[in-house]
Design a protein around this motif. Sequence first.
Motif: not given
Length: 378
Positions: A73, A75, A190, A199, A201
């Motif tokens: 992920i 960020v 994110e 976001a 995904l």
Amino acid sequence: MTDVVLVGGGPVGLSLALALRDSGRGLTVLEARPPGPVSDARAIVLSHGSRLILERLGVWAALAGQVTAITTIHVSQRGHFGRTLLNAADLEVPAMGYTVTYEALQAALAEQAIKAEVEIRYAAPVTEAKPGRVTYRQGDTTADLVADLVVLAEGGRGLPLAESTVKDYQQSAVVCWVESERPHAGRAYERFTPEGPIALLPMGSRYALVWTTPTDQVAERLGLADSDFLRTLYAAFGERQGRFVAAGVRTAFPLRMALRGPGDTAGLVRIGNAAQLLHPVAGQGFNLGLRDAWQLAECILDSASGTLDAADLMLRYSRARGADVPAGARMTDFLVDVFAHDPPVIAGLRGAALTALDLLPPLKNGFARKMMHGARTW
Ligand SMILES: Cc1cc2nc3c(=O)[nH]c(=O)nc-3n(C[C@H](O)[C@H](O)[C@H](O)COP(=O)(O)OP(=O)(O)OC[C@H]3O[C@@H](n4cnc5c(N)ncnc54)[C@H](O)[C@@H]3O)c2cc1C
């Protein structure tokens, strides 16, 4: 008279029903929708902890081929320094989370509920719920159902609102699938922007997009031609995945926080969105709700046989959820607030925090573990 009446056969309600299937307790689910597939455009990220619960409920296998693993992920914040990368390998788990559509999750739970012979009455909207008794409509008639315990899992929408802490974010989540030039390779993003987080995904070979949009811009964003929408997204998100080349049908979900809690009346307990409705920024809503369902099932299973002692059950359940839910709600609301303001000094502090998180693996991994399992008291 049954032991438990469950109002709402959504993902959290059906999870509770499955967790109680071998409990020996009589349980009836009242669901407002007619039977059959649901239509809901949102994608849900299941945490690693949720996977473990769904495995125990026998639902994970039914989701085979319909979940996409997120291995990293990323960020970051638009226009400012600082980013952090959360890695499944660092946490020694197969994935940080798994993307699945709400529709597929609901279908897998419903399939298992049929196999487990859970009693579900469809097209049966509950109009009133009190401790130990609910009133519902079935066709043109109204009926009452009496039980030791009434569980509200209706998503907080179907019944008059209980007292709650409510915050309207004046935002909606615009959701759809998008395709990018570069393959996702299991990486979720994110990206915080002053208008709200974006976001991306991984879902199949595409991305599920959750684009937080100020309320006054929602209609315009929904109405854009695909090519303009994709260009606007590229401008807002940046170039990490190359250009966006295709998008699916867009839908918007208004975003609010409503914290009602499990309730304080013996015989009537709330779980899932009925207890806490959160902004989707941290992907916590269903994951928290599933832990609600799991914990409530444990409290019921631990009860002495015979009539359920509703007061004792309420006490044990509230204690069990005492840390996890407030922590998830606080963290979610904090993320929305802290990334919503753009003065350079705040953006600089955020950048420093993201960088520090990246440079301090124990802190970063501790944070990631909380996201995966919640604040445990169990
Ligand atoms: C855009 C978006 C993205 C999200 N992403 C994530 C994510 O990545 N990860 C995550 O964990 N969560 C996510 N969530 C949150 C998640 O969708 C919810 O937390 C979850 O759906 C809650 O499930 P529930 O069963 O409590 O409620 P619901 O899904 O609302 O289901 C409630 C059920 O009760 C029924 N019902 C309603 N009223 C009545 C009545 N009066 N009588 C009988 N039945 C009734 C409804 O028909 C429905 O079937 C997201 C939410 C949104 C909006």
